[in-house]
Motif scaffolding. Structure first.
Motif, PDB file in Angstrom:
ATOM      1  N   LYS A   1       0.852  -1.182   0.000  1.00 36.77           N
ATOM      2  CA  LYS A   1       0.000   0.000   0.000  1.00 36.77           C
ATOM      3  C   LYS A   1       0.890   1.236   0.000  1.00 36.77           C
ATOM      4  O   LYS A   1       1.963   1.229   0.598  1.00 36.77           O
ATOM      5  CB  LYS A   1      -0.869  -0.025   1.258  1.00 36.77           C
ATOM      6  N   ILE A   2       0.423   2.293  -0.651  1.00 36.79           N
ATOM      7  CA  ILE A   2       1.165   3.551  -0.642  1.00 36.79           C
ATOM      8  C   ILE A   2       0.198   4.727  -0.522  1.00 36.79           C
ATOM      9  O   ILE A   2      -0.982   4.607  -0.848  1.00 36.79           O
ATOM     10  CB  ILE A   2       2.018   3.748  -1.918  1.00 36.79           C
ATOM     11  N   ILE A   3       0.730   5.826  -0.061  1.00 34.64           N
ATOM     12  CA  ILE A   3       0.070   7.118  -0.195  1.00 34.64           C
ATOM     13  C   ILE A   3       0.960   7.929  -1.103  1.00 34.64           C
ATOM     14  O   ILE A   3       2.160   8.068  -0.852  1.00 34.64           O
ATOM     15  CB  ILE A   3      -0.111   7.837   1.153  1.00 34.64           C
ATOM     16  N   TYR A   4       0.384   8.426  -2.184  1.00 34.85           N
ATOM     17  CA  TYR A   4       1.134   9.274  -3.101  1.00 34.85           C
ATOM     18  C   TYR A   4       0.880  10.731  -2.735  1.00 34.85           C
ATOM     19  O   TYR A   4      -0.270  11.144  -2.553  1.00 34.85           O
ATOM     20  CB  TYR A   4       0.726   9.036  -4.552  1.00 34.85           C
ATOM     21  N   VAL A   5       1.965  11.500  -2.625  1.00 36.53           N
ATOM     22  CA  VAL A   5       1.882  12.931  -2.360  1.00 36.53           C
ATOM     23  C   VAL A   5       2.795  13.629  -3.364  1.00 36.53           C
ATOM     24  O   VAL A   5       3.993  13.347  -3.422  1.00 36.53           O
ATOM     25  CB  VAL A   5       2.343  13.269  -0.922  1.00 36.53           C
ATOM     26  N   ASP A   6       2.227  14.526  -4.177  1.00 37.11           N
ATOM     27  CA  ASP A   6       3.038  15.308  -5.109  1.00 37.11           C
ATOM     28  C   ASP A   6       4.105  16.088  -4.354  1.00 37.11           C
ATOM     29  O   ASP A   6       3.883  16.519  -3.217  1.00 37.11           O
ATOM     30  CB  ASP A   6       2.167  16.312  -5.881  1.00 37.11           C
TER      31      ASP A   6
ATOM     32  N   TYR B   1      -3.315  10.678  -2.947  1.00 38.69           N
ATOM     33  CA  TYR B   1      -4.218   9.526  -2.995  1.00 38.69           C
ATOM     34  C   TYR B   1      -3.574   8.312  -2.353  1.00 38.69           C
ATOM     35  O   TYR B   1      -2.353   8.237  -2.185  1.00 38.69           O
ATOM     36  CB  TYR B   1      -4.682   9.216  -4.414  1.00 38.69           C
ATOM     37  N   VAL B   2      -4.407   7.359  -2.000  1.00 35.26           N
ATOM     38  CA  VAL B   2      -3.956   6.111  -1.399  1.00 35.26           C
ATOM     39  C   VAL B   2      -4.210   4.987  -2.397  1.00 35.26           C
ATOM     40  O   VAL B   2      -5.203   5.007  -3.131  1.00 35.26           O
ATOM     41  CB  VAL B   2      -4.672   5.846  -0.048  1.00 35.26           C
ATOM     42  N   VAL B   3      -3.281   4.017  -2.430  1.00 29.92           N
ATOM     43  CA  VAL B   3      -3.387   2.914  -3.389  1.00 29.92           C
ATOM     44  C   VAL B   3      -3.165   1.586  -2.684  1.00 29.92           C
ATOM     45  O   VAL B   3      -2.165   1.399  -1.985  1.00 29.92           O
ATOM     46  CB  VAL B   3      -2.335   3.053  -4.521  1.00 29.92           C
ATOM     47  N   ASP B   4      -4.102   0.678  -2.870  1.00 27.08           N
ATOM     48  CA  ASP B   4      -3.940  -0.711  -2.451  1.00 27.08           C
ATOM     49  C   ASP B   4      -3.199  -1.396  -3.600  1.00 27.08           C
ATOM     50  O   ASP B   4      -3.809  -1.794  -4.600  1.00 27.08           O
ATOM     51  CB  ASP B   4      -5.311  -1.340  -2.213  1.00 27.08           C
ATOM     52  N   LEU B   5      -1.879  -1.490  -3.479  1.00 24.85           N
ATOM     53  CA  LEU B   5      -1.081  -2.023  -4.588  1.00 24.85           C
ATOM     54  C   LEU B   5      -1.377  -3.488  -4.874  1.00 24.85           C
ATOM     55  O   LEU B   5      -1.262  -3.916  -6.029  1.00 24.85           O
ATOM     56  CB  LEU B   5       0.415  -1.831  -4.308  1.00 24.85           C
ATOM     57  N   GLU B   6      -1.746  -4.252  -3.862  1.00 19.79           N
ATOM     58  CA  GLU B   6      -2.083  -5.651  -4.119  1.00 19.79           C
ATOM     59  C   GLU B   6      -3.275  -5.755  -5.061  1.00 19.79           C
ATOM     60  O   GLU B   6      -3.247  -6.480  -6.036  1.00 19.79           O
ATOM     61  CB  GLU B   6      -2.377  -6.376  -2.806  1.00 19.79           C
TER      62      GLU B   6
END
Length: 115
Positions: A18-23, A83-88
């Motif tokens: 999981k990640i949180i992307y921040v510009d 945004y947050v991403v469930d990479l799995e």
């Protein structure tokens, strides 16, 4: 700037779940725990909606006219800076492949890339 989500499936090692992307140009003034713990309700990612409460930003909201207004058909525009991403799930559902195909289709219309 929006290209970053196209390659999340291959950008991070497989053990990153999981990640949180921040510009890089964003200033975080609060705790991101709420975003990290956000129930995505089965979605591979969750965006934060663009703020429309500040009148001084209205002139910059390109999605309210032209191509994007037609394309969104009343759906909300979401900012791609946080945004947050469930990479799995993102990988399992081949979301990167799907988004790359959509981008390829949109890029055929030069108006889609103008803002």
């Amino acid at each position: 700037w929006g290209y970053k989500i196209l390659f999340l499936d291959v950008l991070f090692p497989l053990d990153v779940k999981k990640i949180i992307y921040v510009d890089a140009d964003q200033v975080i003034r609060g705790d991101l725990t709420e975003l990290w713990n956000l129930d995505l309700d089965g979605a591979p990612y969750g965006y934060t909606p663009f703020c429309d409460s500040r009148e001084e930003t209205l002139g910059y909201q390109f999605w309210r006219t032209g191509f994007w207004k037609s394309h969104l058909r009343g759906k909300p525009y979401h900012i791609s800076a946080l945004y947050v991403v469930d990479l799995e799930r993102f990988r399992r559902e081949l979301v990167g492949d799907k988004l790359r195909a959509i981008y390829q289709q949109l890029s055929a219309d030069p108006n889609s890339l103008a803002n």
